[in-house]
Design a protein around this motif. Structure first.
Motif, PDB file in Angstrom:
ATOM      1  N   PHE A 205       0.856  -1.180   0.000  1.00 54.49           N
ATOM      2  CA  PHE A 205       0.000   0.000   0.000  1.00 54.49           C
ATOM      3  C   PHE A 205       0.896   1.235   0.000  1.00 54.49           C
ATOM      4  CE2 PHE A 205      -3.069  -2.861   2.495  1.00 54.49           C
ATOM      5  CZ  PHE A 205      -3.766  -3.236   1.344  1.00 54.49           C
ATOM      6  N   GLY A 206       0.991   1.883  -1.166  1.00 54.53           N
ATOM      7  CA  GLY A 206       1.828   3.081  -1.282  1.00 54.53           C
ATOM      8  C   GLY A 206       0.980   4.321  -1.067  1.00 54.53           C
ATOM      9  N   PHE A 207       1.551   5.306  -0.372  1.00 55.50           N
ATOM     10  CA  PHE A 207       0.809   6.537  -0.109  1.00 55.50           C
ATOM     11  C   PHE A 207       1.587   7.768  -0.545  1.00 55.50           C
ATOM     12  CE2 PHE A 207      -0.812   3.396   2.930  1.00 55.50           C
ATOM     13  CZ  PHE A 207      -2.132   3.360   2.488  1.00 55.50           C
ATOM     14  N   GLN A 208       0.875   8.628  -1.262  1.00 56.32           N
ATOM     15  CA  GLN A 208       1.456   9.903  -1.683  1.00 56.32           C
ATOM     16  C   GLN A 208       0.674  11.033  -1.030  1.00 56.32           C
ATOM     17  OE1 GLN A 208       1.661   9.482  -6.217  1.00 56.32           O
ATOM     18  NE2 GLN A 208       3.800   9.571  -5.548  1.00 56.32           N
ATOM     19  N   ALA A 209       1.315  12.194  -0.927  1.00 55.99           N
ATOM     20  CA  ALA A 209       0.607  13.369  -0.416  1.00 55.99           C
ATOM     21  C   ALA A 209      -0.308  13.880  -1.524  1.00 55.99           C
ATOM     22  CB  ALA A 209       1.611  14.438  -0.005  1.00 55.99           C
ATOM     23  N   GLU A 210      -1.493  14.323  -1.137  1.00 53.94           N
ATOM     24  CA  GLU A 210      -2.498  14.759  -2.127  1.00 53.94           C
ATOM     25  C   GLU A 210      -1.963  15.752  -3.157  1.00 53.94           C
ATOM     26  OE1 GLU A 210      -6.700  14.247   0.060  1.00 53.94           O
ATOM     27  OE2 GLU A 210      -6.121  16.336  -0.273  1.00 53.94           O
ATOM     28  N   GLY A 211      -1.136  16.693  -2.706  1.00 47.43           N
ATOM     29  CA  GLY A 211      -0.626  17.719  -3.621  1.00 47.43           C
ATOM     30  C   GLY A 211       0.584  17.266  -4.427  1.00 47.43           C
ATOM     31  N   ALA A 212       0.994  16.014  -4.219  1.00 45.75           N
ATOM     32  CA  ALA A 212       2.167  15.487  -4.930  1.00 45.75           C
ATOM     33  C   ALA A 212       1.915  14.002  -5.200  1.00 45.75           C
ATOM     34  CB  ALA A 212       3.424  15.681  -4.072  1.00 45.75           C
ATOM     35  N   ALA A 213       0.828  13.747  -5.937  1.00 49.59           N
ATOM     36  CA  ALA A 213       0.374  12.359  -6.105  1.00 49.59           C
ATOM     37  C   ALA A 213       0.306  11.920  -7.569  1.00 49.59           C
ATOM     38  CB  ALA A 213      -0.986  12.189  -5.432  1.00 49.59           C
ATOM     39  N   PRO A 214       1.410  12.009  -8.293  1.00 47.82           N
ATOM     40  CA  PRO A 214       1.376  11.647  -9.716  1.00 47.82           C
ATOM     41  C   PRO A 214       0.940  10.203  -9.966  1.00 47.82           C
ATOM     42  CG  PRO A 214       3.644  11.857  -8.930  1.00 47.82           C
ATOM     43  CD  PRO A 214       2.759  12.428  -7.873  1.00 47.82           C
ATOM     44  N   LEU A 215       1.340   9.282  -9.102  1.00 48.49           N
ATOM     45  CA  LEU A 215       0.983   7.878  -9.351  1.00 48.49           C
ATOM     46  C   LEU A 215      -0.507   7.655  -9.156  1.00 48.49           C
ATOM     47  CD1 LEU A 215       3.905   5.854  -7.699  1.00 48.49           C
ATOM     48  CD2 LEU A 215       3.746   6.818  -9.979  1.00 48.49           C
ATOM     49  N   VAL A 216      -1.092   8.394  -8.233  1.00 48.50           N
ATOM     50  CA  VAL A 216      -2.524   8.264  -7.978  1.00 48.50           C
ATOM     51  C   VAL A 216      -3.300   8.886  -9.142  1.00 48.50           C
ATOM     52  CG1 VAL A 216      -4.402   8.847  -6.387  1.00 48.50           C
ATOM     53  CG2 VAL A 216      -2.094   8.387  -5.490  1.00 48.50           C
ATOM     54  N   LEU A 217      -2.837  10.043  -9.607  1.00 48.08           N
ATOM     55  CA  LEU A 217      -3.528  10.756 -10.684  1.00 48.08           C
ATOM     56  C   LEU A 217      -3.246  10.137 -12.050  1.00 48.08           C
ATOM     57  CD1 LEU A 217      -2.677  14.397  -9.502  1.00 48.08           C
ATOM     58  CD2 LEU A 217      -4.873  13.209  -9.252  1.00 48.08           C
ATOM     59  N   GLY A 218      -2.149   9.398 -12.135  1.00 45.81           N
ATOM     60  CA  GLY A 218      -1.758   8.826 -13.430  1.00 45.81           C
ATOM     61  C   GLY A 218      -1.164   9.856 -14.362  1.00 45.81           C
ATOM     62  N   LYS A 219      -0.759  10.988 -13.796  1.00 46.38           N
ATOM     63  CA  LYS A 219      -0.050  11.967 -14.628  1.00 46.38           C
ATOM     64  C   LYS A 219       0.897  12.825 -13.783  1.00 46.38           C
ATOM     65  CE  LYS A 219      -3.479  15.712 -14.996  1.00 46.38           C
ATOM     66  NZ  LYS A 219      -4.154  15.958 -13.908  1.00 46.38           N
ATOM     67  N   ARG A 220       1.908  13.339 -14.463  1.00 42.90           N
ATOM     68  CA  ARG A 220       2.921  14.156 -13.819  1.00 42.90           C
ATOM     69  C   ARG A 220       2.284  15.369 -13.128  1.00 42.90           C
ATOM     70  NH1 ARG A 220       6.753  16.002 -18.296  1.00 42.90           N
ATOM     71  NH2 ARG A 220       5.789  17.992 -17.817  1.00 42.90           N
ATOM     72  N   VAL A 221       2.873  15.763 -11.988  1.00 41.59           N
ATOM     73  CA  VAL A 221       2.400  16.972 -11.313  1.00 41.59           C
ATOM     74  C   VAL A 221       3.518  18.003 -11.444  1.00 41.59           C
ATOM     75  CG1 VAL A 221       1.725  17.958  -9.078  1.00 41.59           C
ATOM     76  CG2 VAL A 221       0.991  15.643  -9.686  1.00 41.59           C
ATOM     77  N   ASP A 222       3.241  19.103 -12.145  1.00 43.43           N
ATOM     78  CA  ASP A 222       4.325  20.036 -12.443  1.00 43.43           C
ATOM     79  C   ASP A 222       4.740  20.876 -11.248  1.00 43.43           C
ATOM     80  OD1 ASP A 222       4.704  19.174 -15.014  1.00 43.43           O
ATOM     81  OD2 ASP A 222       3.096  20.462 -15.806  1.00 43.43           O
ATOM     82  N   GLN A 223       3.764  21.169 -10.368  1.00 43.42           N
ATOM     83  CA  GLN A 223       4.123  21.945  -9.180  1.00 43.42           C
ATOM     84  C   GLN A 223       3.660  21.244  -7.924  1.00 43.42           C
ATOM     85  OE1 GLN A 223       2.818  25.909 -10.264  1.00 43.42           O
ATOM     86  NE2 GLN A 223       4.891  26.302 -10.997  1.00 43.42           N
ATOM     87  N   PRO A 224       4.382  20.184  -7.538  1.00 42.66           N
ATOM     88  CA  PRO A 224       3.969  19.429  -6.356  1.00 42.66           C
ATOM     89  C   PRO A 224       4.062  20.286  -5.094  1.00 42.66           C
ATOM     90  CG  PRO A 224       6.130  18.714  -7.116  1.00 42.66           C
ATOM     91  CD  PRO A 224       5.613  19.649  -8.141  1.00 42.66           C
ATOM     92  N   GLU A 225       3.125  20.101  -4.190  1.00 41.35           N
ATOM     93  CA  GLU A 225       3.120  20.829  -2.916  1.00 41.35           C
ATOM     94  C   GLU A 225       2.668  19.905  -1.796  1.00 41.35           C
ATOM     95  OE1 GLU A 225       4.371  23.171  -1.495  1.00 41.35           O
ATOM     96  OE2 GLU A 225       4.927  24.348  -3.253  1.00 41.35           O
ATOM     97  N   THR A 226       3.376  19.911  -0.699  1.00 43.91           N
ATOM     98  CA  THR A 226       2.934  19.206   0.508  1.00 43.91           C
ATOM     99  C   THR A 226       3.813  19.623   1.681  1.00 43.91           C
ATOM    100  OG1 THR A 226       2.797  17.081   1.647  1.00 43.91           O
ATOM    101  CG2 THR A 226       4.295  17.161  -0.209  1.00 43.91           C
ATOM    102  N   VAL A 227       3.236  19.513   2.871  1.00 50.49           N
ATOM    103  CA  VAL A 227       3.999  19.783   4.092  1.00 50.49           C
ATOM    104  C   VAL A 227       5.099  18.721   4.268  1.00 50.49           C
ATOM    105  CG1 VAL A 227       2.467  18.415   5.595  1.00 50.49           C
ATOM    106  CG2 VAL A 227       3.737  20.341   6.571  1.00 50.49           C
ATOM    107  N   ALA A 228       4.878  17.557   3.671  1.00 45.84           N
ATOM    108  CA  ALA A 228       5.853  16.460   3.771  1.00 45.84           C
ATOM    109  C   ALA A 228       6.929  16.683   2.702  1.00 45.84           C
ATOM    110  CB  ALA A 228       5.150  15.122   3.571  1.00 45.84           C
ATOM    111  N   SER A 229       7.854  17.598   2.984  1.00 44.54           N
ATOM    112  CA  SER A 229       8.795  18.062   1.957  1.00 44.54           C
ATOM    113  C   SER A 229       9.611  16.930   1.334  1.00 44.54           C
ATOM    114  CB  SER A 229       9.724  19.135   2.544  1.00 44.54           C
ATOM    115  OG  SER A 229      10.443  18.607   3.644  1.00 44.54           O
ATOM    116  N   ALA A 230       9.832  15.855   2.076  1.00 41.64           N
ATOM    117  CA  ALA A 230      10.641  14.744   1.550  1.00 41.64           C
ATOM    118  C   ALA A 230       9.991  14.081   0.344  1.00 41.64           C
ATOM    119  CB  ALA A 230      10.874  13.701   2.645  1.00 41.64           C
TER     120      ALA A 230
END
Ligand code: F0G
Length: 336
Positions: A205-230
């Motif tokens: 079970f892989g988890f991404q931050a909502e604002g940086a979730a390319p695998l969930v969306l199935g497309k690249r996110v050009d400006q990822p954002e999340t409090v989880a900077s890592a």
């Protein structure tokens, strides 16, 4: 304890007389989480990867990547990083007598990680751009310059990181599901390799931050954002392999919000006594949001130590209580 290259040499692409650059990484605690177990109604374990020498799981891969670089005669290593890879590369390069450069997104890495990279003597380059741009640039640079690239596109990184899967199975013998944060997608790929080598197949079970979730969306996110900077990453290098691992294991990739990440981060510290960094808490946030889905025994990977990111911790925690130096005042302050 010997480092993981010595412990697992027969399962790693190194020979007995190859150079080993080690800080005694691996053999991290896997602790039971009673409170979480009750909340999700399954047996939950926490793999404390923040207890590696530089405070993150990256050390498992870095001992192998830097040892291989020394074996190949490299004099310098480089990586793009959201912080932990930089800290780890800097430490292992120092240990191995190599020079190190790290390229990090300006203003977007936690203070502890920056302090580590600088203290270990790395050349720290603050890119006016994000991690994905930094990785593209270092890949192009290492095509032109004789510098070893130690991001997880380097196969030795995955070889080292797969040993965490070995340790979990050594301790628990069976595992039904693994919850893990996903950024550049190297670690989940490495775990799957490790499990496959042991012929076991827990659900991933892989988890991404909502604002940086390319695998969930199935497309690249050009400006990822999340409090989880890592895990502020919009175009993971190991995209296909990670998706294959999740599909083959009958797992899932899903998103968690920053609020859920921070809530899991506080809960881990306050109820389980485990202080991890925000990105690590994404694994537990995901387990809490989506449940164990019938898995009886679950391990959550806590990838980095809480001390890496003191600003977020101080922001999330209660404040200190000022006090005059006399007994009445102290008594009042202590008892509330
Ligand atoms: N957790 C932490 C604490 C991390 O530092 C990272 C990645 C991840 C999870 C995600 O792992 O990339 O293998 O999917 N940090 C990298 C870095 C990108 O530069 O330190 P992944």
């Amino acid at each position: 304890m010997p480092g993981l290259m010595e412990r697992y040499r027969e399962r790693l692409p190194f020979c007995a007389d190859d150079p080993v650059v080690s800080l005694g990484e691996g053999t991290t605690p896997l602790v039971h989480a009673p409170h979480l177990s009750e909340l999700v109604d399954s047996e939950v374990w926490l793999k404390l990867e923040g207890l590696n020498p530089t405070g993150s799981f990256k050390d498992r891969g870095m001992t192998c990547a830097v040892s291989a670089a020394v074996r190949e005669g490299a004099k310098a290593v480089i990586c793009a990083s959201t912080g932990n890879t930089a800290a780890s590369a800097a430490a292992y390069a120092a240990r191995g007598g190599l020079t190190c450069a790290v390229i990090v997104p300006e203003g977007k890495i936690a203070q502890g990680k920056l302090a580590q990279a600088l203290m270990h003597g790395a050349r720290v380059i603050a890119l006016r751009g994000n991690f994905d741009q930094a990785l593209t640039l270092v890949r192009a640079l290492t095509d032109r310059q004789p510098i070893a690239l130690v991001n997880s596109v380097n196969r030795f990184r995955l070889e080292g990181q797969k040993t965490a899967a070995f340790e979990i199975i050594e301790q628990l013998e069976t595992l039904d599901a693994l919850c893990i944060p996903v950024g550049n997608a190297g670690n989940i790929t490495a775990y799957w390799k490790g499990f496959a080598e042991l012929d076991v197949a827990p659900r991933l079970f892989g988890f991404q931050a909502e604002g940086a979730a390319p695998l969930v969306l199935g497309k690249r996110v050009d400006q990822p954002e999340t409090v989880a900077s890592a895990i502020r990453i919009g175009n993971p290098a190991r995209w296909e392999e990670a998706m294959e691992a999740m599909t083959a294991s009958r797992g899932m990739v899903r998103a968690v919000s920053d609020a859920e990440i921070l809530s899991a981060y506080r809960l881990l510290a306050a109820r389980e006594g485990v202080f991890c960094e925000p990105a690590s808490a994404a694994s537990v946030a995901g387990l809490l949001r989506y449940g164990a889905d019938g898995a009886a025994r679950v391990a959550c990977v806590l990838t980095g130590h809480g001390l890496k990111d003191p600003e977020t911790a101080l922001h999330q925690a209660g404040g200190v209580i000022p006090c005059e130096p006399n007994l009445t005042a102290v008594e009042e302050a202590v008892l509330g």
